[in-house]
Write a protein that holds these residues in place. Structure first.
Motif: not given
Length: 149
Positions: A26-27, A31-32, A86-87, A139-141
């Motif tokens: 999910x994350x 991000x993607x 995304x994986x 990405x960090x956020x």
């Protein structure tokens, strides 16, 4: 900039290992998706990841004077051609199909034919995909927000 990505990767590994595989997937999708939006906006603004503008098109000899042309890569940046994958282990933003070859020619400044039986031309390098400092912060956020939930 590559050192910064390694630092971000080292920082994120510990946090991501604490998540379940479905949580990581999910994350990674979030991000993607966000990275794709950032890449689309940057391509629309006609800038390289380092902030420099793209090399302009070469002047056309037979084009009409005063003709308004659309921006470069206007179709290339659409979600139809700029796909995400995304994986639990990765988040990928990439061009698909035949568009991938066109994007590679422009990204690296390679030689290619303008038309099927036309002349071969060397294109200027215009970096279509790349990670900026702002992308790393995004990405960090997203990681921090996801882990905080």
């Amino acid at each position: 900039m590559a050192g910064d990505i390694r630092e971000l990767d080292a920082w994120a590994v510990g946090l991501l290992n604490s998540l379940s595989p479905s949580g990581r997937r999910v994350l990674a999708r979030q991000i993607a998706g966000e990275l794709r939006r950032e890449q689309q906006a940057r391509i629309s603004a006609q800038t390289n990841p380092d902030g420099t503008p793209y090399e302009p098109r070469k002047p056309q000899m037979r084009g009409k004077a005063g003709r308004i042309r659309r921006k470069m890569f206007s179709k290339l940046r659409t979600t139809r051609y700029l796909k995400i994958d995304a994986t639990a282990d990765s988040a990928v933003v990439a061009f698909t199909g035949q568009v991938q070859r066109i994007a590679r020619v422009h990204h690296f400044g390679l030689r290619d034919r303008v038309e099927r039986n036309g002349p071969t031309v060397k294109y200027e390098a215009r970096e279509l995909l790349g990670i900026t400092d702002r992308d790393q912060e995004t990405v960090a956020d997203l990681i921090i927000k996801h882990v905080a939930r």
